[in-house]
Design an enzyme around this catalytic site. Sequence first.
Site, PDB file in Angstrom:
ATOM      1  N   GLU A 187       0.832  -1.200   0.215  1.00  0.00           N
ATOM      2  CA  GLU A 187      -0.062   0.048  -0.187  1.00  0.00           C
ATOM      3  C   GLU A 187       0.888   1.217   0.021  1.00  0.00           C
ATOM      4  O   GLU A 187       0.652   2.239   0.456  1.00  0.00           O
ATOM      5  CB  GLU A 187      -0.794  -0.027   1.180  1.00  0.00           C
ATOM      6  CG  GLU A 187      -1.928  -1.276   1.232  1.00  0.00           C
ATOM      7  CD  GLU A 187      -2.865  -1.075   2.321  1.00  0.00           C
ATOM      8  OE1 GLU A 187      -4.099  -1.599   2.022  1.00  0.00           O
ATOM      9  OE2 GLU A 187      -2.464  -0.578   3.574  1.00  0.00           O
ATOM     10  N   GLU A 256      -6.698  -7.693  -1.100  1.00  0.00           N
ATOM     11  CA  GLU A 256      -7.361  -7.392   0.467  1.00  0.00           C
ATOM     12  C   GLU A 256      -8.897  -7.196   0.396  1.00  0.00           C
ATOM     13  O   GLU A 256      -9.231  -5.982  -0.223  1.00  0.00           O
ATOM     14  CB  GLU A 256      -6.719  -6.708   1.340  1.00  0.00           C
ATOM     15  CG  GLU A 256      -5.120  -6.905   1.744  1.00  0.00           C
ATOM     16  CD  GLU A 256      -4.858  -5.750   2.829  1.00  0.00           C
ATOM     17  OE1 GLU A 256      -5.527  -5.031   3.392  1.00  0.00           O
ATOM     18  OE2 GLU A 256      -3.368  -5.886   3.087  1.00  0.00           O
TER      19      GLU A 256
END
EC number: 3.2.1.23
Length: 741
Positions: A187, A256
């Site tokens: 991320e 995710e």
Amino acid sequence: MKRVTGSIASSAILVAMVFLLSLRAIESANVTYDHRSLSIGNRRQLIISAAIHYPRSVPAMWPSLVQTAKEGGCNAIESYVFWNGHEPSPGKYYFGGRYNLVKFIKIVQEAGMHMILRIGPFVAAEWNYGGVPVWLHYVPGTVFRADNEPWKHYMESFTTYIVNVLKKEKLFAPQGGPIILSQVENEYGYYEKDYGKGGKRYAQWSASMAVSQNIGVPWMMCQQWDAPSTVISTCNGFYCDQFTPNTPDKPKIWTENWPGWFKTFGGRDPHRPAEDVAYSVARFFGKGGSVHNYYMYHGGTNFGRTSGGPFITTSYDYEAPIDEYGLPRLPKWGHLKNLHKAIMLSENLLISGEHQNITLGHSLEADVYTDSSGNCAAFLSNLDDKSDKTVMFRNTSYHLPAWSVSILPDCKNEVFNTAKVTSKSSKVEMSPEDLKSSSGLKWEVFSEKPGIWGEADFVKNELVDHINTTKDTTDYLWYTTSIKVSENEEFLSKGNRPVLFIESKGHTLHVFINKEYLGTATGNGTHVPFKLKKSVSLKAGDNNIDLLSMTVGLSNAGSFYEWVGAGLTSVSIKGFNKGTLNLTNSKWSYKLGVQGEHLELSKPGNSGAVKWTVTTKPPKKQPLTWYKVVIDQPSGSEPVGLDMISMGKGMAWLNGEEIGRYWPRIARKNTPNDECVKECDYRGKFMPDKCLTGCGEPSQRWYHVPRSWFKASGNELVIFEEKGGNPMKIKLSRRKVSAVQ
């Protein structure tokens, strides 16, 4: 008998041949990809993955967790690699106990499942310090996740070490192992711009470094919108159906999908309905997705001091399909199992067929997949978050509830609708048992005195940063000073009480005045700094001020997060004849940790060279107290939780194993504009604050104690209570499924 024996022998030979053939097939499992999917051993596959973090459960649980995921229709397991667990000091590596990564991956392999390994090594994950070792922050010149030589040196060194361990064990798919994908960084796209031009250089370097490891399987970078062409950019979020990779030659991967959310001490319980989770997954695969991972499928437990945040609870249940204790969460687990079965009925069409999107009306559409043989599969979607609708598709009428997807693997028969939950539901309860011992329950008690014992670690005329001082070797740091009060102070004769003012960067503080507990102040998961304002009783002459500052997990994400501090920033007392007494730059003495930590009182059989008081009735509401009791294991075979509702705040151990931080802190009660819900409407986009429960209740009451930690008898339970509680009411509760409907 001979004939039966011969039959058994023939069967054994046949099984062995099949096994050897399967191994040969695995050995040739090169992993490639194009814009549609991964190809594993020259066969396109849809991947439905379940995130299970190996350190958040125990080795005895791993086989059943993996098997429950497989029974739930998943064909892959995903996990991060936890750097600070594996390299606790520079160049010193650990792979024992919960950190036995190789053992975990081999269990996945034995189950016949794929493995997705996110090496990172930064993980975020609500894990302490984002998984990065604290010692690295104190290597000169280091800035985490940035273009500087110290960070890149240690990151590459750890990544290479892990890769070499896995190569040696032949765990990558081209070697015959289960690992089909790996990830570098995590991320970073959210924060890259904050690091200036060096941010992009670092992202490019990370990808290049990873690819140079030559592991034979693709690398990913999640939420990295400018990911280099050598790696696959992937999506994280509650919904990823509209995501497209940053180059057209990459498959659509969802690293995710959050089926729930994490919780903080003092926070409420977030819930994501099974219908919405299923809706998001069906939309993703209907829109061309080919690799999907639930984060988390089993959340597990933040044992010891591994939780991050700060303020992340010891439980990391995440309302995942498998709960913290290893039990399927029904109906979510069953509903998703049925979804996975329905999706896999159309696997070949989804990864090889021609895709067409057809509008069926307002907020209505069909994603249709066909091949040259006339096979057809369709995903019918009602995007309206309020109204059910009836649609016509290929001359047939279908009823679509609001915010739902129907799967038609033959373009005719609906086999699954995301809003129609037909799987079983269960009622789970915690069945309490009193602590018991076959030799009679006896408590040993040791109470610490507030403040510094022995010599101070150092003295300064200033307030120091908590984290820079402890370097996270402990949660605790004592700040102590004393003041002399003149007999002429008016508040002594008039009965007025001075007011103590304290400001802190976080996280929590216990205040002791003249060795008496005054109170606690704390931040929370959304606002870490705090202030304390409290009346104090002072006497003429010397007065001791002992302040126990505590961390509750270190920051785990954000730009330059490693520089976020904690601890006191100002201390003053108002109400003296001359006004306010500012103690910020007074003479402060410091002590790292509490005495029982230094004496290692949590270790089994260790008396710590202190005098324990033996009693059948341990004291209540006594701060800074260590309790030790020998207990039998609870009856039955169900998972076990330690019920700490009667206690204040502290740490717990069983047979030397770290249960973790306990703190049955009460969640905020309902307010007019901020209420908990009785029922959750699955319709419409989910956010973590949409479906909250637990207002006015403890944010965590029970603390998972794995069954494998118990012996039949002679189990040593150790509690360190910081502010006072009632140990006589501590119970062990069995997690029982009382009804399945």
